[in-house]
Design a protein around this motif. Structure first.
Motif, short mmCIF file in Angstrom:
data_model
loop_
_atom_site.label_atom_id
_atom_site.label_comp_id
_atom_site.label_asym_id
_atom_site.label_seq_id
_atom_site.Cartn_x
_atom_site.Cartn_y
_atom_site.Cartn_z
N ASP A 1 -34.63 -5.53 10.96
CA ASP A 1 -35.34 -6.81 10.90
C ASP A 1 -34.40 -7.98 11.18
O ASP A 1 -34.67 -8.83 12.02
CB ASP A 1 -35.97 -6.98 9.51
CG ASP A 1 -36.95 -5.87 9.19
OD1 ASP A 1 -37.75 -5.52 10.07
OD2 ASP A 1 -36.90 -5.35 8.05
N LEU A 2 -33.30 -8.02 10.44
CA LEU A 2 -32.29 -9.07 10.59
C LEU A 2 -30.96 -8.41 10.91
O LEU A 2 -30.73 -7.26 10.54
CB LEU A 2 -32.17 -9.89 9.29
CG LEU A 2 -33.44 -10.54 8.75
CD1 LEU A 2 -33.15 -11.21 7.41
CD2 LEU A 2 -34.00 -11.56 9.73
N HIS B 1 -32.46 -12.56 14.46
CA HIS B 1 -33.59 -11.65 14.53
C HIS B 1 -34.26 -11.82 15.89
O HIS B 1 -34.05 -12.82 16.58
CB HIS B 1 -34.60 -11.92 13.41
CG HIS B 1 -35.20 -13.30 13.45
ND1 HIS B 1 -36.27 -13.64 14.25
CD2 HIS B 1 -34.87 -14.44 12.77
CE1 HIS B 1 -36.58 -14.90 14.07
NE2 HIS B 1 -35.74 -15.41 13.18
N ARG B 2 -35.03 -10.85 16.27
CA ARG B 2 -35.75 -10.92 17.54
C ARG B 2 -36.64 -12.16 17.57
O ARG B 2 -37.31 -12.48 16.58
CB ARG B 2 -36.61 -9.67 17.75
CG ARG B 2 -35.84 -8.43 18.11
CD ARG B 2 -36.79 -7.24 18.25
NE ARG B 2 -37.75 -7.47 19.32
CZ ARG B 2 -37.88 -6.69 20.39
NH1 ARG B 2 -37.09 -5.64 20.54
NH2 ARG B 2 -38.78 -6.95 21.30
N ARG B 3 -36.67 -12.83 18.71
CA ARG B 3 -37.47 -14.04 18.83
C ARG B 3 -38.96 -13.74 18.67
O ARG B 3 -39.72 -14.59 18.19
CB ARG B 3 -37.20 -14.70 20.19
CG ARG B 3 -37.81 -16.09 20.35
CD ARG B 3 -37.31 -16.75 21.63
NE ARG B 3 -35.87 -16.98 21.55
CZ ARG B 3 -35.11 -17.25 22.61
NH1 ARG B 3 -35.64 -17.27 23.82
NH2 ARG B 3 -33.81 -17.47 22.44
N ASP B 4 -39.38 -12.54 19.07
CA ASP B 4 -40.80 -12.21 18.99
C ASP B 4 -41.19 -11.57 17.66
O ASP B 4 -42.33 -11.15 17.48
CB ASP B 4 -41.20 -11.28 20.14
CG ASP B 4 -40.42 -9.96 20.13
OD1 ASP B 4 -39.57 -9.77 19.24
OD2 ASP B 4 -40.65 -9.12 21.02
N LEU B 5 -40.25 -11.51 16.71
CA LEU B 5 -40.55 -10.90 15.42
C LEU B 5 -41.31 -11.88 14.52
O LEU B 5 -40.89 -13.03 14.35
CB LEU B 5 -39.25 -10.48 14.72
CG LEU B 5 -39.39 -9.89 13.32
CD1 LEU B 5 -40.14 -8.57 13.36
CD2 LEU B 5 -38.02 -9.71 12.67
N GLU C 1 -33.42 -15.34 17.81
CA GLU C 1 -33.19 -16.60 17.10
C GLU C 1 -31.96 -16.39 16.24
O GLU C 1 -31.89 -15.42 15.48
CB GLU C 1 -34.39 -16.96 16.22
CG GLU C 1 -35.68 -17.21 16.98
CD GLU C 1 -35.67 -18.52 17.75
OE1 GLU C 1 -34.82 -19.38 17.44
OE2 GLU C 1 -36.49 -18.66 18.67
N SER C 2 -30.97 -17.27 16.35
CA SER C 2 -29.71 -17.05 15.63
C SER C 2 -29.36 -18.24 14.75
O SER C 2 -29.73 -19.38 15.03
CB SER C 2 -28.57 -16.78 16.62
OG SER C 2 -28.39 -17.88 17.48
N LEU C 3 -28.65 -17.95 13.69
CA LEU C 3 -28.22 -18.94 12.72
C LEU C 3 -26.74 -18.73 12.43
O LEU C 3 -26.34 -17.63 12.03
CB LEU C 3 -29.03 -18.80 11.43
CG LEU C 3 -28.61 -19.65 10.23
CD1 LEU C 3 -28.96 -21.11 10.49
CD2 LEU C 3 -29.31 -19.15 8.97
#
Length: 308
Positions: free
Chosen positions: A148-149, A279-283, A162-164
């Protein structure tokens, strides 16, 4: 099965209320019904099972029969289970419960367990499943939606994520404490390239970084390498004098602190990279995933090892 299909919670609540209060009238007041309505529920219940659920001697209070007592025990268990389910559903909706699979690149195994422990302490109803692998393995797991992450260095291009940014990730060249390069002084690229360089396996982010660094300082000149499959093996190999290595400073904080290893002091080092949570952008994030992501963000990298 027919009996179960016609059994209702209204009937069971009526039976429970009459058994507890001993009176149809008091049970009706408690349930907000009329006495005939309560009587109707009890009659339907007894017709369904073909036996009496309550008994009464004269004008005394109602008491459950053995059959009624058995049914009430089952009702108590069912009610407790449903109350627990309601609690769990509310927790899931609020992100306080659920399961999150967290993938971490191999270098992160030195801090990931501590992070998971913090998460479990803060959110005991969220199950964190930790998956460790090299960079290629974690990227593949992201592509396959097997995690998931993820916590890793440079975010991949595929899959889109998407990244942080969660903290700095320094890399150092290490040598045994009695090595000539560990004694300081002026160190050149030739000094580095004349050593055997111990590297991780293909697909490792640390190997990619080391290769880029050595190619840059050596301007493409060849150098001797020895491949090893884990940071622990590399550390032991360097301590034994088999060569030098570029490695994440987060994997050698204890060895540097105790003097079992030394960081080579040369211009351009340490190389500062960064850790990212992604995580995946489409998640579509669940409540639990959002909670874990927010928790890690608020920690601001406090779980990362510190260089001494």
């Amino acid at each position: 099965m027919q009996r179960l299909n016609t059994l209702t919670f209204k009937q069971l609540r009526a039976l429970d209320a009459v058994a507890r209060t001993g009176s149809i009238t008091r049970a009706a007041d408690e349930l907000g019904l009329t006495p005939p309505a309560v009587h109707s529920q009890l009659k339907a219940l007894e017709e369904n099972f073909g036996c009496s659920m309550l008994s009464r001697k004269g004008s005394g209070a109602f008491n459950e029969t053995p059959e009624g007592a058995e049914l009430l025990r089952a009702f108590d268990k069912a009610q407790a289970g449903l109350e627990l389910a309601i609690h769990r559903i509310e927790a899931l909706k609020k992100g306080f419960a659920g399961t999150v699979v967290l993938g971490v690149v191999s270098t992160g195994k030195y801090f990931a367990p501590g992070l998971v422990a913090r998460l479990r302490h803060a959110y005991p109803d969220i199950e964190i499943i930790l998956r460790i692998g090299n960079r290629d393995a974690i990227i593949t797991a992201l592509q396959d939606s097997a995690i998931d992450l993820a916590i890793m260095g440079r975010p991949p291009r595929d899959p889109p994520v998407e990244s942080l940014l969660i903290g700095e990730h320094p890399h150092v060249l290490i040598a045994p404490p009695d090595h000539r390069l560990a004694k300081g002084g002026s160190i050149t690229a030739d000094d580095i390239l004349s050593e055997t360089i111990i590297v991780r396996e293909p697909g490792s982010g640390t190997r990619i970084l080391a290769t880029r660094y050595l190619d840059r300082i050596g301007e493409g000149r060849p150098y001797e390498t020895t491949e090893m499959g884990s940071n622990e093996t590399i550390k032991q190999a360097v301590i034994a004098g088999l060569g030098i290595a570029m490695i994440s400073a987060h994997t050698v904080t204890e060895e540097l602190r105790t003097g079992r290893l030394r960081a080579i002091d040369i211009d351009g080092l340490p190389i500062i990279r960064h850790w990212f949570l992604l995580h995946r952008r489409d998640l579509q994030l669940t409540g639990a995933m959002r909670t874990v992501r927010s928790f890690i963000e608020q920690e601001k990298g406090s779980f990362l090892p510190r260089m001494t």
